[in-house]
Structure formats: C-alpha cells, structure tokens
Design an enzyme around this catalytic site. Sequence first.
Site, short mmCIF file in Angstrom:
data_model
loop_
_atom_site.label_atom_id
_atom_site.label_comp_id
_atom_site.label_asym_id
_atom_site.label_seq_id
_atom_site.Cartn_x
_atom_site.Cartn_y
_atom_site.Cartn_z
N GLY A 121 0.82 -1.21 0.00
CA GLY A 121 0.00 0.00 0.00
C GLY A 121 0.85 1.25 0.00
N ASP A 122 0.19 2.39 -0.22
CA ASP A 122 0.82 3.71 -0.20
C ASP A 122 1.92 3.86 -1.25
OD1 ASP A 122 -0.83 4.22 1.96
OD2 ASP A 122 0.65 3.53 3.41
N GLU A 123 1.77 3.20 -2.36
CA GLU A 123 2.78 3.27 -3.42
C GLU A 123 2.68 4.57 -4.22
OE1 GLU A 123 0.52 0.87 -3.11
OE2 GLU A 123 1.51 -1.07 -2.90
N GLY A 126 -3.01 6.90 -5.77
CA GLY A 126 -3.92 8.04 -5.94
C GLY A 126 -3.35 9.06 -6.90
N ASN A 147 -10.06 2.55 4.84
CA ASN A 147 -8.70 2.20 5.30
C ASN A 147 -7.67 2.81 4.34
OD1 ASN A 147 -9.67 0.44 3.33
ND2 ASN A 147 -8.63 -1.37 4.12
N ALA A 148 -8.09 3.11 3.12
CA ALA A 148 -7.20 3.70 2.12
C ALA A 148 -7.00 5.19 2.38
CB ALA A 148 -7.80 3.52 0.73
N HIS A 150 -5.45 8.04 -0.21
CA HIS A 150 -4.82 8.31 -1.51
C HIS A 150 -4.56 9.81 -1.63
CE1 HIS A 150 -6.53 4.32 -3.29
NE2 HIS A 150 -5.76 4.15 -2.25
N THR A 238 -6.42 -0.45 10.48
CA THR A 238 -6.65 1.01 10.53
C THR A 238 -7.84 1.35 11.42
OG1 THR A 238 -8.10 0.86 8.61
CG2 THR A 238 -5.77 1.33 8.17
N GLN A 339 -4.98 -0.28 -1.08
CA GLN A 339 -4.00 -1.16 -0.43
C GLN A 339 -2.98 -1.65 -1.48
OE1 GLN A 339 -7.64 -1.97 0.51
NE2 GLN A 339 -7.14 -0.16 1.69
N ARG A 418 0.28 6.98 11.26
CA ARG A 418 1.33 6.14 11.86
C ARG A 418 2.60 6.17 11.02
NH1 ARG A 418 -1.65 0.44 12.21
NH2 ARG A 418 -2.44 1.18 10.22
N ARG A 420 5.46 4.87 8.83
CA ARG A 420 5.53 3.66 8.00
C ARG A 420 6.89 3.00 8.20
NH1 ARG A 420 3.35 7.09 2.91
NH2 ARG A 420 1.13 7.01 3.36
#
Length: 537
Positions: A121-123, A126, A147-148, A150, A238, A339, A418, A420
Amino acid sequence: MNIMKNKIPPSENRTLVFAKFLESKGFRQTPERRAILSEIYTFPSYFSLNALGERLAKKKYTVSRGTLYNTMTLLLECGLVKRYLVGGRVRYEKTENTDFRNTEIKQTMKKVDVILGLQWGDEGKGKIVDVLAPNYDIVARFQGGPNAGHTLEFDGKKYVLHTIPSGIFHDHITNIIGNGVLIDAQIFMKEIAMIRANGYDPSKNLKLSQKAHLILPSHRVMDAALEHIKGSAKIGSTLKGIGPTYTDKTARHGLRLGDSLEADFKIRYEALKASHIRQFESLGFDWKKHKIEDLSFAEYEKKWFEGLKEMKKFDIISSEYFINQALDKGKNVLAEGAQGTLLDVDFGSYPFVTSSNTTTAGVCTGLGVAPNRIGRVYGVFKAYCTRVGSGPFPTELDDEVGEELRRIGREFGATTGRPRRCGWLDLPALNYAIMINGVTDLVVTKIDVMNDFSEIKLAETYTINAKKTAEYSGGNLDEIQPNYSSFAGWNQSLADVDTYEKLPKNAQHYLNFVEKNTRTKISIISTGPNRLETFFN
Ligand code: GDP
Ligand code: IMO
Ligand code: MG
C-alpha cells in the site's frame, strides 16, 4: 500526456505486421497472401481451410490448397491467427478482437485498465490515477474502504481521499464507488464536505453502487475489540471496520447501500448492531466506553445516520450495468485499487493483510467486469518499500537508512498518521505481484526520495533455510535472508527531469536493472508528489 496513442486502424496494423514478418523471412507479399489475410477477418469466429477457400473463390481468387495452408502457417507464426484442434478437426481464428462472440460488441468494445499497488500500500496509486484520469471517461474504485488514504497534489494543494475515487477532481469524469467497496457514511460525508469546500461538486460526477456494503458504527467497534483481544498478535488494522464488514458480507448478513433505501432498513440495522453488541459482551469488551474518532458510540451513530441521509441524495446505481454498458459504447474505464498486492487476503502476507482482493482479480468481483474485459494493468511501486501495521517485511531497515527513507519520503500513514516501516526494494516480492496481477506496465514512484543516497540496495533473491530462492511465499518470513545487490546513488536533484534521458545515469542504471529483472516495462516515472512531477518512459 495521451497514452492511448495507437491510432492505426487494426486492418492497416495487421497488414503491416504481416508485411514486416514476410520481409524478415525473405518471402514475397503476394496478392493471394494479402487476400487471405483480409478474408480471415470476415469470419466472426472459427473457420476451416475449406470455408476460407470457398469464400476466396467467390471473390474470384483461385488460391491453391498448398498456398492456403502455407499462408496460414505463416500467419500462425506471426501471431495473426490461432489454430485449434477440436475433435480431430483443425479450425483457425483471427487473434484480434476474439474475446467476444457478439460481433456487435466487438466493433466498439473497450477494456478496463487497472491501477493498483504492488507492495504493502501507499505506493502512490492516488497520484497516478489522478495523472492518468484525463484519458478516461470513468474512474471506479473496486475494493477496500476508508482504510485507504490516496494523496493527490496539484495547484499548490494536497488532498487525501479515502473512499472516493481519485478522478473526482476532473469534472468530465464519472467516478464510481463499486460494489466491492465498503462505505462508512460518516467518513464518506466528511470527504464530500472537504471536496465541496475546495470548490468541486461531487454530486455531479460521483455514483455509488447499490451493492456496496455499509460499515456500521458497530463494525468499527468490532474491529477495535478483535484487535484488542489479539494483543501483540494484532494486525495493526486502521480500525475503520474493514475486517468485520467484509466478514458480515461473506457471512451473508451485511447491509448494502441499496438496503438503506428500503423501509425495513432501520430494523435490519438494529438487528445487526444487537448481534455485534452480543459479541462485544461475550468478548468482555467495554464498547460503551470505546471512542470512535473521539466520539462516543451514540454520537458517532448520530453522525453516521446524518451522513447516510446525505449519501442517499447521490446517484445510487447498478454499477455493473453502468460500467459494462459504457464499455460497449466505447468509453474508457480506469479501475483504481486500494492497499497493495502484499495485503491481498489470498496472496498477501496472511494473516497480516486486509480483507479484500487488492489484485486484478478484485476488479472482476468488485466492479462486475469479466476477466476478458481487463486491459492494461499499471502496477505502481515505490523505488523502495514501506509497510504500515504488523507483519513480515523481509527488507525492512531498522537503522538510520530506514529513518532517512521515512524522513525524506514523509512516510507517515495518510489515514492513521502512523510512521511507516521502511526498507529496500524487494524484487522477489515485486515479481510475485507482477505475476499475480498480470502487470502490463510498471509505474515507479518516489525515486527522488533517494536523491542523496550514496548507496542504494535491492533484494534480488532470498536465502531461506540455506536455500536461495527468487520466490516470495507471503507466509512467515522471519527466517528469511535477503540477498542484496548494491547500486551507486546519483546525488542529484530530479527537479528538472522530465524525460528518461534526463535522468542521471545511475538512476537509469537502477531502473534498467528493475526492468530487466522483472521483464516488465517501466512506463511511468514519478519524481515528486505533484501531478506535474510525472513522465512517460
Ligand atoms: P496511495 O495510498 O498509494 O495513493 O499512496 P499515499 O497517498 O498513501 O502515499 C504516497 C505518498 O507519497 C503521498 O504523500 C504522495 O503525495 C507521495 N508521492 C507520490 N508520488 C511521489 C513521488 O514520486 N515522490 C515523492 N517524494 N512523493 C510522492
Ligand atoms: P492505501 O490504499 C497501507 C494495512 C493496515 C494493516 C492491514 C489491515 O492507502 O494504500 P485494515 O484496516 O485493512 O483491516 O488493516 O492493512 N492497510 C494499509 N496500509 N495503505 C493502505 O491503503 C492500507 N489499508 C490497510 O495498516 O496493517
Ligand atoms: Mg495510502
């Protein structure tokens, strides 16, 4: 930035392909061969050599059986026809547009392109959706929920979206929240308010699937209760209620957005809530004291119902029909994942995963599009790795290099804030994700974060129990030893880099290595959070 640049009509395209192939083999392009090629495209489906010969004869082409056979062999070799053996009989079929038997659909049919994450996730999904969105008529989220997080940046502003697709800031694009997505009415309305406050009107270009499931306030409490009893084995969810809502969906007692339009909704809501409360009590979880986003249960529930009332003013549709009919009309559709592949409930690092299929397969179930309607799959990966929450992370860096990646890359969760966890790029995991998703194009983000690194590493293989392997297993990876390759850094800003050629040689070398070892083209390179800091390769 239009990437749909193949404007050559298919008929010219195939003539060209065949001509080039014949030339490379030293064969002549005869009128008979040309006629055969164009004739096979008049068959809607399978055909025999006899049938082909008859059609050609009707058009006054006398082609010998030998020429027919030889030409078909050549066409087979260059991939313009397929051959099937059915019950001892040979049948041929053109390769182009054969996915559908319905000839009417075939003429205009488009496929759904996909953008999804290849790591945890968080690549930067978005941002990439926002960049590619102008090429599409529809952008649709297919799984996950709030939970996303973007993040999009343009015109000096930063926006974080949780449930709403990242095409929302483009007026002409219809954004769809698909059936595979979970919606929390309270979070949804907060997001709508944020978009409106910035001068956009999402009621014009946002549609919601009637089959999307609702995250109830009690689902959020359940998420917290289940994490609480897991203690140190917790997933690090999350706490948006994702696991419990998908659980109720598959257990067949969830509530869908469409249900909220029915007269008995409140009764069903209360029944589900009561069953959740019975579970909290049996778990010994003091739900009355539990706060959801600093609110008591009753306060949150009130806001949730206010949100639901507003949400019902949006266009609630049968999104599977909407999308398929749009495709039939030749519209371009982009599916936006949330994700990442390594959080997929089947293929991720189970049990430290989310509760949906984050992979290409999830597009089919989450939007109602058939597998043969999947087009390009853009797999987004960071030039290094990050992970929020618990679970194995083979290339994690617990040292100052990891700290630097977190500091420079601002690696703090867009949803929970949080920190990473950070580490080097993991090639076995990347190749696994490419395989599971059928990635056609890679998209690399955040290479700029390593601008000042003197050395960059990448795990090429793992050693597990003294055995070298290039396979990612997703299971408990405590025993795993990554084998790193080292690369020299480029020690240079990428601020003015807008083509591959302008990239520093060492950055090119690093990316070439990834391309070569994944056998997949890196089609898009992102060098900063802004929409404009992106270029095609
Ligand atoms: P998503 O969940 O995949 O959409 O990614 P997130 O928005 O959670 O996290 C990606 C973060 O990296 C966001 O803060 C983006 O603004 C940022 N970002 C995206 N691409 C780049 C990039 O190429 N360089 C840098 N420095 N930041 C980027
Ligand atoms: P985007 O779309 C990063 C992680 C959580 C936790 C696990 C399960 O922004 O990439 P869940 O709440 O789904 O039950 O949590 O998955 N997680 C994410 N990590 N980016 C996300 O979304 C995530 N969504 C969930 O941290 O480890
Ligand atoms: Mg995110």
